[in-house]
Design a protein around this motif. Structure first.
Motif, mmCIF file in Angstrom:
data_model
loop_
_atom_site.group_PDB
_atom_site.id
_atom_site.type_symbol
_atom_site.label_atom_id
_atom_site.label_comp_id
_atom_site.label_asym_id
_atom_site.label_seq_id
_atom_site.Cartn_x
_atom_site.Cartn_y
_atom_site.Cartn_z
ATOM 1 N N ALA A 4 79.944 -0.935 -8.082
ATOM 2 C CA ALA A 4 80.418 0.091 -6.839
ATOM 3 C C ALA A 4 79.451 0.432 -5.913
ATOM 4 O O ALA A 4 79.578 0.353 -4.960
ATOM 5 N N THR A 5 78.189 0.732 -6.405
ATOM 6 C CA THR A 5 77.115 0.987 -5.453
ATOM 7 C C THR A 5 76.794 -0.288 -4.722
ATOM 8 O O THR A 5 76.502 -0.179 -3.665
ATOM 9 N N ALA A 6 76.712 -1.439 -5.405
ATOM 10 C CA ALA A 6 76.512 -2.862 -4.560
ATOM 11 C C ALA A 6 77.207 -3.068 -3.413
ATOM 12 O O ALA A 6 76.983 -3.220 -2.488
ATOM 13 N N VAL A 7 78.595 -2.709 -3.762
ATOM 14 C CA VAL A 7 79.468 -2.733 -2.815
ATOM 15 C C VAL A 7 79.486 -2.075 -1.849
ATOM 16 O O VAL A 7 79.675 -2.179 -0.715
ATOM 17 N N ALA A 8 79.135 -0.698 -2.012
ATOM 18 C CA ALA A 8 79.048 0.459 -1.266
ATOM 19 C C ALA A 8 77.831 0.160 -0.012
ATOM 20 O O ALA A 8 78.207 0.235 1.098
ATOM 21 N N PHE A 9 76.658 -0.411 -0.676
ATOM 22 C CA PHE A 9 75.606 -0.833 0.031
ATOM 23 C C PHE A 9 76.075 -2.027 0.898
ATOM 24 O O PHE A 9 75.739 -1.849 2.241
ATOM 25 N N ALA A 10 76.814 -2.811 0.362
ATOM 26 C CA ALA A 10 77.419 -3.986 1.334
ATOM 27 C C ALA A 10 78.213 -3.661 2.418
ATOM 28 O O ALA A 10 77.987 -4.155 3.515
ATOM 29 N N GLN A 11 78.988 -2.687 2.243
ATOM 30 C CA GLN A 11 79.886 -2.163 3.191
ATOM 31 C C GLN A 11 79.341 -1.407 4.272
ATOM 32 O O GLN A 11 79.698 -1.480 5.529
ATOM 33 N N SER A 15 72.185 -6.097 2.794
ATOM 34 C CA SER A 15 72.071 -7.273 2.118
ATOM 35 C C SER A 15 71.709 -6.976 0.476
ATOM 36 O O SER A 15 71.080 -6.185 0.298
ATOM 37 N N VAL A 16 72.516 -7.359 -0.368
ATOM 38 C CA VAL A 16 72.207 -7.112 -1.921
ATOM 39 C C VAL A 16 71.843 -8.262 -2.673
ATOM 40 O O VAL A 16 72.345 -9.394 -2.270
ATOM 41 N N VAL A 17 70.979 -8.130 -3.665
ATOM 42 C CA VAL A 17 70.720 -9.024 -4.659
ATOM 43 C C VAL A 17 71.306 -8.783 -5.937
ATOM 44 O O VAL A 17 71.048 -7.431 -6.323
#
Length: 52
Positions: A4-11, A15-17
């Motif tokens: 959920a945090t990775a997707v929130a950062f993406a939104q 960029s996420v790893v």
């Protein structure tokens, strides 16, 4: 950091790893991040014993 945090950062445009213990879960997180309009890079699945 979880999915959920990775997707929130993406939104938010980051960029996420993505690192996961199971390849399928990591691939799903990468897909969700990309669907949110972000660049997302997977790593090889992590082994619990490597986390020390």
């Amino acid at each position: 950091m979880g999915r959920a945090t990775a997707v929130a950062f993406a939104q938010a445009g980051a960029s996420v790893v993505v690192a996961a213990r199971r390849a399928g879960e990591g691939e799903e997180t990468v897909r969700l991040a990309k669907d949110a309009g972000s660049e997302a890079l997977p790593t090889k699945p992590l082994k619990q014993e490597s986390l020390g």
